[in-house]
Write an enzyme that holds these catalytic residues in place. Structure first.
Site: not given
Ligand SMILES: NC(=O)c1ccc[n+]([C@@H]2O[C@H](COP(=O)([O-])OP(=O)(O)OC[C@H]3O[C@@H](n4cnc5c(N)ncnc54)[C@H](OP(=O)(O)O)[C@@H]3O)[C@@H](O)[C@H]2O)c1
Length: 338
Positions: A148
């Site tokens: 981001c």
């Molecule tokens: N948030 C942002 O603005 C943003 C922007 C750009 C990129 N990203 C990237 O996109 C990715 C997701 O970000 P997010 O903010 O959406 O994260 P998040 O809200 O923490 O969601 C993480 C997801 O991954 C799952 N998960 C967590 N640990 C896991 C494991 N050990 N094995 C399998 N599944 C697992 C969780 O499932 P459950 O908890 O339901 O099990 C949840 O669905 C990250 O790598 C982040 O760096 C995020």
């Protein structure tokens, strides 16, 4: 196309579902979650009731080859690379939203403090900053979606650097992000009482998005770029505002710089270069795939100030991922996004 989203219950996963439900060429066929395995996504996010009722599966129960046409990985870094290699071996097209495939193996180990476990596929990943690397993305089967902060910073700085307006040395990126940038998982530093009515800088000089920004900018200069990047957490749900400072490399007036940026982005549906004297605000891009850019030359200090804003979960994550899917699939780039 039958689509899978791994990490569907996170903020980026939810945003992908929101966007893809309105996309005319896709059907969401597979979702993963560990915490909510075997539960409907509509039970996790009640706003999705009557719109989608796919059950979440644990990530170790991936569907067999041929079930899915396209997969988005919205998983934490280090988890993503374990899953990406399975889908890539099946020949499924993948967009990874994590940081796992954005840097070389050695840079990854330095900045993420974890050895890379899928070096083989690292070289296949095309960096998905849509406006800048469109031609490569169109031919890709595997895209590493940008972070981001790097999206906001790179879109703001590339035209100035490419046009030779700024000195590649001494660039400062002062960026502020809403709390959703840290994901949905609970932590002391991101819960309401800690964040409300508070602002703080974090990970100064060690944030993992620093080398990612430098890597993009290096495409537009022969100089060895090192940026000063200071991220801040601010009490917003979502939105990134990035204020960037660079020394002028040649004399230019603000109106000429605005014109140069408008020309650079003239055919870009998601980039809005604001008119002279207008500066971007996070509210104007909330929930959209736009990046707004404002410019000011400070003749007194010989500096250019570039301000860019995005919604971290849309242009900074899931919106740009769908934009990349559209490019990879030969669809209209804006499909499902405007
Ligand atoms: N948030 C942002 O603005 C943003 C922007 C750009 C990129 N990203 C990237 O996109 C990715 C997701 O970000 P997010 O903010 O959406 O994260 P998040 O809200 O923490 O969601 C993480 C997801 O991954 C799952 N998960 C967590 N640990 C896991 C494991 N050990 N094995 C399998 N599944 C697992 C969780 O499932 P459950 O908890 O339901 O099990 C949840 O669905 C990250 O790598 C982040 O760096 C995020």
């Amino acid at each position: 196309m039958k689509i899978g989203i791994c990490g569907a219950t996170g903020y980026s996963g939810r945003e992908l579902i929101r966007i893809l439900l309105h996309h005319p060429k896709v059907q969401i066929a597979f979702l993963t979650s560990e915490q909510y395995a075997n539960q409907s996504i509509a039970d996790v996010y009640p706003e999705l009731r009557s719109k989608i009722s796919v059950l979440c599966q644990p990530v170790d129960q991936l569907p067999p080859k041929g079930t899915l046409d396209f997969v988005f990985l919205a998983l934490p870094h280090t988890v993503s690379m374990k899953v990406a290699k399975v889908f890539l071996a099946q020949g499924t097209r993948v967009i990874d939203l994590s940081g796992d495939y954005r840097l070389s193996a050695s840079l990854y180990e330095t900045w993420y403090q974890h050895p890379h476990e899928d070096v083989e596929n690292l070289s296949k990943a095309v960096y998905g900053l849509s406006e800048i690397f469109r031609d490569k993305i169109k031919k890709a089967t595997f895209v590493s979606n940008p972070g981001c902060y790097p999206t906001a910073a790179s879109l703001g700085l590339v035209p100035a650097l490419k046009g030779g307006f700024i000195d590649p040395q001494g660039i400062v990126i002062d960026a502020k992000s809403g709390v959703s940038g840290a994901g949905r998982g609970l932590s002391l530093g991101t819960h309401f009482v800690e964040v409300y009515e508070n602002m703080k800088a974090y990970k100064i000089a060690v944030h993992q998005h620093t080398p990612e920004i430098e890597q993009v900018l290096k495409n537009f200069t022969s100089a060895n770029i090192h940026v000063t990047f200071v991220p801040h957490l601010i009490p917003l749900e979502k939105g990134i505002l990035s204020t960037m400072y660079a020394f002028l490399a040649k004399k230019v007036k603000t109106e000429n710089l605005v014109e140069a940026y408008q020309k650079f982005y003239q055919n870009e549906p998601f980039i809005r270069v604001l008119p002279l004297g207008n500066y971007p605000q996070t509210k104007n891009v909330y929930g959209s795939n736009f990046c707004d850019i404002g410019l000011q030359v400070d003749e007194r200090t010989n500096r250019v100030i570039v301000i860019s804003v995005i919604d971290n979960m849309v242009k900074g994550a899931s919106g740009q991922a769908v934009q990349n899917m559209n490019l990879m699939c030969g669809l209209a780039e804006t499909m499902g996004l405007l």
